[in-house]
Design an enzyme around this catalytic site. Structure first.
Site, PDB file in Angstrom:
ATOM      1  N   GLU A 162      -0.090  -2.326   3.604  1.00 10.94           N
ATOM      2  CA  GLU A 162       1.073  -2.641   4.698  1.00 10.94           C
ATOM      3  C   GLU A 162       0.784  -1.795   5.945  1.00 10.94           C
ATOM      4  OE1 GLU A 162       4.832  -3.256   2.012  1.00 10.94           O
ATOM      5  OE2 GLU A 162       4.122  -1.322   1.893  1.00 10.94           O
ATOM      6  N   GLU A 216       3.803  -2.808  -6.358  1.00  9.98           N
ATOM      7  CA  GLU A 216       5.118  -2.302  -6.510  1.00  9.98           C
ATOM      8  C   GLU A 216       5.778  -2.825  -7.679  1.00  9.98           C
ATOM      9  OE1 GLU A 216       4.209  -1.454  -2.272  1.00  9.98           O
ATOM     10  OE2 GLU A 216       4.005  -2.947  -3.947  1.00  9.98           O
TER      11      GLU A 216
END
Length: 270
Positions: free
Chosen positions: A124, A144
């Protein structure tokens, strides 16, 4: 980088101004550079320094040791997530550049050098930057879903924008590990080099950007970002006013002089 003092257990971000560049090093190699709240706050401070210091033109984000980052240190971040509490203070530049209320968006370019394990927050951060140089030994994963949470640092937005929805969901929904060649194919990174060359190549690109007219670099970056986020028409509406503003700058005059005199331009950011 000046890393003479021992790395604290909670890690740190080590900054070094090198000419017009701000080098920002993730420094917690004993824990695969896993991010603690203290590290994330320091990274936000570094990005804010980059934007606020007129002498700095380009940021270079890189990491100590063999790995870029294994992502968030979940035990230290979990209480913040459960309380819905922000980790970085209001008013600073958000390293993820998401435009959230109370945070500033970055204006100056950032080049990222990644190596080894580059998981979750690592992906990210690089997708939130502008240009990514990856080492050939990179191992990427947006995992995640394997931890019962969702990627909320921009991966769901930017992976789909760069590679298409199907390609993004392949990796977002499986949490699988993929290599540098796959990251290059999906446009998540721009160059793949040998591990020993990754920071050197990132610095070379950053220096090349820093040699250009700073006002024009910022305007160009922001216009391209507007096109991606708001569409071509929104970006085109800014052309005339932006060009008029740039054309009256000292740097534009220097650009003309250097062209006539057949020499490299010396830009000042004014």
């Amino acid at each position: 980088m000046n890393t003479a003092t021992p790395t604290p257990p909670e890690g740190r971000i080590v900054c070094e101004a090198r000419g017009h560049l701000l080098l920002m090093q993730i420094d917690r190699p004993a824990k695969r550079n896993g991010f603690t709240p203290a590290m994330y706050r320091q990274l936000a401070d570094a990005y804010t320094r980059l934007d606020d210091d007129p002498a700095l033109r380009v940021g270079v984000l890189h990491a100590a040791g063999e790995h870029f980052t294994a992502g968030l240190d979940l035990p230290s971040f979990a209480p913040y997530m459960q309380r819905g509490e922000r980790v970085i203070p209001d008013g600073g530049v958000d390293p993820l550049n998401l435009g959230q209320p109370a945070y500033r968006r970055r204006t100056k370019p950032v080049v990222v050098a990644v190596q080894g394990i580059t998981y979750t927050l690592g992906i990210e951060l690089m997708l939130a930057a502008d240009i990514v140089v990856a080492a050939s030994d990179c191992r990427f994963s947006q995992l995640e879903v394997k931890r019962g949470i969702m990627a909320t640092g921009g991966a769901t937005l930017r992976m789909a924008e760069r590679s298409g929805l199907g390609n993004a969901l392949l990796h977002l929904l499986t949490g699988d590990e993929f290599d540098a060649a796959e990251a290059l194919r999906l446009n998540y990174v721009q160059k793949v080099v040998e591990p020993a060359q990754v920071l050197r190549e990132a610095l070379r690109i950053a220096e090349q950007i820093a040699a250009q007219a700073p006002l024009a670099v910022v305007a160009t970056r922001l216009n391209a970002l507007k096109c991606v986020e708001e569409g071509p028409l929104a970006a085109m509406r800014e052309f005339e006013a932006t060009q008029q503003r740039l054309a009256t700058s000292e740097d534009a005059k220097e650009g003309v002089r250097s062209f006539v005199e057949r020499r490299a331009a010396q830009f000042t950011g004014r």
